[in-house]
Scaffold this active site. Structure first.
Site, PDB file in Angstrom:
ATOM      1  N   ALA A  66     -38.010 -17.197  13.817  1.00 48.42           N
ATOM      2  CA  ALA A  66     -38.056 -15.779  14.137  1.00 48.42           C
ATOM      3  C   ALA A  66     -37.268 -15.032  13.059  1.00 48.42           C
ATOM      4  O   ALA A  66     -36.372 -15.609  12.426  1.00 48.42           O
ATOM      5  CB  ALA A  66     -37.460 -15.542  15.510  1.00 48.42           C
ATOM      6  N   GLY A 111     -38.585 -20.705  15.601  1.00 49.10           N
ATOM      7  CA  GLY A 111     -39.886 -20.257  16.086  1.00 49.10           C
ATOM      8  C   GLY A 111     -41.055 -20.927  15.367  1.00 49.10           C
ATOM      9  O   GLY A 111     -42.152 -21.040  15.931  1.00 49.10           O
ATOM     10  N   GLU A 114     -41.509 -24.150  17.029  1.00 52.13           N
ATOM     11  CA  GLU A 114     -42.051 -23.855  18.359  1.00 52.13           C
ATOM     12  C   GLU A 114     -43.549 -23.534  18.295  1.00 52.13           C
ATOM     13  O   GLU A 114     -44.315 -23.934  19.178  1.00 52.13           O
ATOM     14  CB  GLU A 114     -41.250 -22.705  18.996  1.00 52.13           C
ATOM     15  CG  GLU A 114     -39.828 -23.136  19.358  1.00 52.13           C
ATOM     16  CD  GLU A 114     -38.914 -21.958  19.675  1.00 52.13           C
ATOM     17  OE1 GLU A 114     -38.721 -21.092  18.798  1.00 52.13           O
ATOM     18  OE2 GLU A 114     -38.382 -21.907  20.793  1.00 52.13           O
ATOM     19  N   GLU A 134     -31.295 -22.862  15.969  1.00 53.87           N
ATOM     20  CA  GLU A 134     -30.811 -21.640  16.621  1.00 53.87           C
ATOM     21  C   GLU A 134     -29.318 -21.671  16.924  1.00 53.87           C
ATOM     22  O   GLU A 134     -28.650 -20.646  16.878  1.00 53.87           O
ATOM     23  CB  GLU A 134     -31.600 -21.370  17.914  1.00 53.87           C
ATOM     24  CG  GLU A 134     -33.003 -20.825  17.692  1.00 53.87           C
ATOM     25  CD  GLU A 134     -34.047 -21.905  17.484  1.00 53.87           C
ATOM     26  OE1 GLU A 134     -33.671 -23.075  17.280  1.00 53.87           O
ATOM     27  OE2 GLU A 134     -35.242 -21.568  17.517  1.00 53.87           O
TER      28      GLU A 134
HETATM   29  N1  CAA Z   1     -35.657 -14.661   9.141  1.00 53.44           N
HETATM   30  C1  CAA Z   1     -35.609 -13.710   8.198  1.00 53.44           C
HETATM   31  N2  CAA Z   1     -35.648 -13.981   6.876  1.00 53.44           N
HETATM   32  C2  CAA Z   1     -35.733 -15.275   6.521  1.00 53.44           C
HETATM   33  C3  CAA Z   1     -35.794 -16.305   7.469  1.00 53.44           C
HETATM   34  C4  CAA Z   1     -35.750 -15.956   8.843  1.00 53.44           C
HETATM   35  N3  CAA Z   1     -35.849 -16.865   9.814  1.00 53.44           N
HETATM   36  N4  CAA Z   1     -35.858 -17.485   6.809  1.00 53.44           N
HETATM   37  C5  CAA Z   1     -35.859 -17.196   5.504  1.00 53.44           C
HETATM   38  N5  CAA Z   1     -35.772 -15.854   5.315  1.00 53.44           N
HETATM   39  C6  CAA Z   1     -35.741 -15.111   4.056  1.00 53.44           C
HETATM   40  C7  CAA Z   1     -34.374 -15.221   3.406  1.00 53.44           C
HETATM   41  O1  CAA Z   1     -33.481 -14.276   3.964  1.00 53.44           O
HETATM   42  C8  CAA Z   1     -34.714 -14.926   1.969  1.00 53.44           C
HETATM   43  O2  CAA Z   1     -34.883 -13.554   1.800  1.00 53.44           O
HETATM   44  P1  CAA Z   1     -34.259 -12.816   0.485  1.00 53.44           P
HETATM   45  O3  CAA Z   1     -34.982 -13.436  -0.663  1.00 53.44           O
HETATM   46  O4  CAA Z   1     -34.612 -11.367   0.710  1.00 53.44           O
HETATM   47  O5  CAA Z   1     -32.804 -13.115   0.497  1.00 53.44           O
HETATM   48  C9  CAA Z   1     -36.094 -15.576   1.811  1.00 53.44           C
HETATM   49  O6  CAA Z   1     -36.620 -15.710   3.125  1.00 53.44           O
HETATM   50  C10 CAA Z   1     -36.032 -16.946   1.176  1.00 53.44           C
HETATM   51  O7  CAA Z   1     -35.122 -17.740   1.925  1.00 53.44           O
HETATM   52  P2  CAA Z   1     -33.897 -18.534   1.257  1.00 53.44           P
HETATM   53  O8  CAA Z   1     -33.450 -17.870   0.012  1.00 53.44           O
HETATM   54  O9  CAA Z   1     -32.887 -18.762   2.334  1.00 53.44           O
HETATM   55  O10 CAA Z   1     -34.647 -19.894   0.865  1.00 53.44           O
HETATM   56  P3  CAA Z   1     -34.012 -21.353   0.771  1.00 53.44           P
HETATM   57  O11 CAA Z   1     -35.060 -22.216   0.185  1.00 53.44           O
HETATM   58  O12 CAA Z   1     -32.679 -21.318   0.134  1.00 53.44           O
HETATM   59  O13 CAA Z   1     -33.776 -21.785   2.313  1.00 53.44           O
HETATM   60  C11 CAA Z   1     -34.410 -22.041   4.614  1.00 53.44           C
HETATM   61  C12 CAA Z   1     -34.892 -21.920   3.158  1.00 53.44           C
HETATM   62  C13 CAA Z   1     -33.648 -23.372   4.814  1.00 53.44           C
HETATM   63  C14 CAA Z   1     -35.646 -22.037   5.513  1.00 53.44           C
HETATM   64  C15 CAA Z   1     -33.473 -20.854   4.950  1.00 53.44           C
HETATM   65  O14 CAA Z   1     -34.126 -19.655   4.573  1.00 53.44           O
HETATM   66  C16 CAA Z   1     -33.120 -20.754   6.398  1.00 53.44           C
HETATM   67  O15 CAA Z   1     -32.250 -21.477   6.862  1.00 53.44           O
HETATM   68  N6  CAA Z   1     -33.788 -19.836   7.154  1.00 53.44           N
HETATM   69  C17 CAA Z   1     -33.478 -19.602   8.528  1.00 53.44           C
HETATM   70  C18 CAA Z   1     -34.013 -20.713   9.417  1.00 53.44           C
HETATM   71  C19 CAA Z   1     -33.634 -20.454  10.864  1.00 53.44           C
HETATM   72  O16 CAA Z   1     -32.471 -20.409  11.221  1.00 53.44           O
HETATM   73  N7  CAA Z   1     -34.660 -20.301  11.731  1.00 53.44           N
HETATM   74  C20 CAA Z   1     -34.445 -20.049  13.130  1.00 53.44           C
HETATM   75  C21 CAA Z   1     -34.505 -18.575  13.394  1.00 53.44           C
HETATM   76  S1  CAA Z   1     -34.031 -18.163  15.053  1.00 53.44           S
HETATM   77  C22 CAA Z   1     -35.413 -18.462  15.967  1.00 53.44           C
HETATM   78  O17 CAA Z   1     -36.453 -18.878  15.480  1.00 53.44           O
HETATM   79  C23 CAA Z   1     -35.247 -18.148  17.426  1.00 53.44           C
HETATM   80  C24 CAA Z   1     -36.442 -18.463  18.270  1.00 53.44           C
HETATM   81  O18 CAA Z   1     -36.633 -19.568  18.741  1.00 53.44           O
HETATM   82  C25 CAA Z   1     -37.338 -17.419  18.628  1.00 53.44           C
END
Ligand code: CAA
Length: 259
Positions: A66, A111, A114, A134
């Site tokens: 998400a 998500g 999921e 999460e």
């Molecule tokens: N939400 C918003 N933006 C996201 C995102 C997310 N879940 N995942 C990645 N992005 C964005 C980053 O902010 C970044 O944007 P900018 O270039 O503007 O800074 C871009 O995508 C590229 O990401 P990274 O630079 O972080 O890329 P990376 O290769 O270094 O890392 C990654 C990749 C490991 C997937 C890392 O981006 C990450 O950890 N993302 C979050 C993953 C996460 O925690 N997901 C769970 C979300 S909560 C959820 O999903 C709740 C639910 O059940 C409903």
């Protein structure tokens, strides 16, 4: 509805839905969820579509979860509305009459994991990564992860992923039954299309009844579920496909379903 965050392609009775927010690794905000919901609600009505593939744009991410920037300032009511929308999308995918294959082409986190779990089958590319991170954000999965993941891989393995937020690679995901198989990224879509087309070539009602029997039966005790299967089995005998399938076998030829 005009889609800005998803791409829908239809070929040979197979629809491919690509979630596409490349700047955010295809993370799910309200807009992409609403488009996906609309898209799957439409696909449910399209009887000429017999199987669906869902994937993420690019070669790095299926869906990175998400959208964290959209969620950061949510109050309780906004969080509830967002999770309710997510659940609606995933249950529409799960209950789509047609089988849905997740082509997991990279990060399937939160998500994203999921969504993959709400599909009927998952094929992953070798670079795919799975997890429910999460807890690292101070929240729990909100799109069904605490419910569908234990049902898919068992409670102990699901708990480890949910409580630790650990990310696992595609091979490990395959070992624990989270994905059906792992293929090289350059053949992922071909593999998924091959599977989708082989399903599309079968009797459409038989495939739909199989999906209904598995999904609805999972929520029943075994006795009721087996009775339910008996009823669906009997219903198949009202279909032309049953006549064609059995006649073709006895005439030693390939069946021509959907004529
Ligand atoms: N939400 C918003 N933006 C996201 C995102 C997310 N879940 N995942 C990645 N992005 C964005 C980053 O902010 C970044 O944007 P900018 O270039 O503007 O800074 C871009 O995508 C590229 O990401 P990274 O630079 O972080 O890329 P990376 O290769 O270094 O890392 C990654 C990749 C490991 C997937 C890392 O981006 C990450 O950890 N993302 C979050 C993953 C996460 O925690 N997901 C769970 C979300 S909560 C959820 O999903 C709740 C639910 O059940 C409903």
């Amino acid at each position: 509805m005009e889609y800005k965050n998803i791409i829908v392609e239809k070929e040979d009775s197979v629809a491919t839905v690509t979630l596409s927010r490349p700047k955010a690794l295809n993370a799910l905000n309200k807009e992409i969820l609403l488009e996906t919901l609309h898209c799957f609600q439409q696909l449910a009505l399209e009887t000429e579509i017999k199987a669906v593939i869902i994937t993420g744009a690019g070669d790095k991410s299926f869906v990175a979860g998400a959208d964290i920037s959209a969620m950061q300032k949510f109050d309780i009511l906004e969080a509830k509305a967002f999770a309710t929308l997510g659940h609606k999308v995933l249950s529409t995918i799960e209950n789509l009459p047609q089988p849905v294959i997740a082509a997991v082409n990279g990060f399937a986190l939160g998500g994203g994991c999921e969504i993959a779990i709400s599909c009927d089958m998952r094929i992953a590319s070798a670079n795919a990564k799975f997890g429910q991170p999460e807890v690292n954000l101070g929240v729990i999965p909100g799109f069904g992860g605490t419910q569908r993941l234990p049902r898919l891989v068992g409670k102990g393995l699901a708990n480890e992923l949910l409580f630790s937020g650990n990310i696992i690679d595609a091979e490990e995901a395959c070992r624990i039954g989270l994905v059906n198989r792992v293929v090289e990224q350059d053949v992922l879509m071909d593999e998924c299309r091959k599977l989708a087309k082989s399903i599309a070539a079968k009797g459409v009602e038989a495939v739909r009844f199989c999906k209904e029997a598995v999904n609805n039966g999972f929520e029943m005790d075994l006795k009721r579920a087996c009775e339910y299967e008996v009823d669906l089995f009997a219903l198949c005998f009202a279909s032309e496909d049953q006549q064609e399938g059995m006649t073709a076998f006895l005439e030693k030829r390939r069946p021509e379903f959907g004529k």
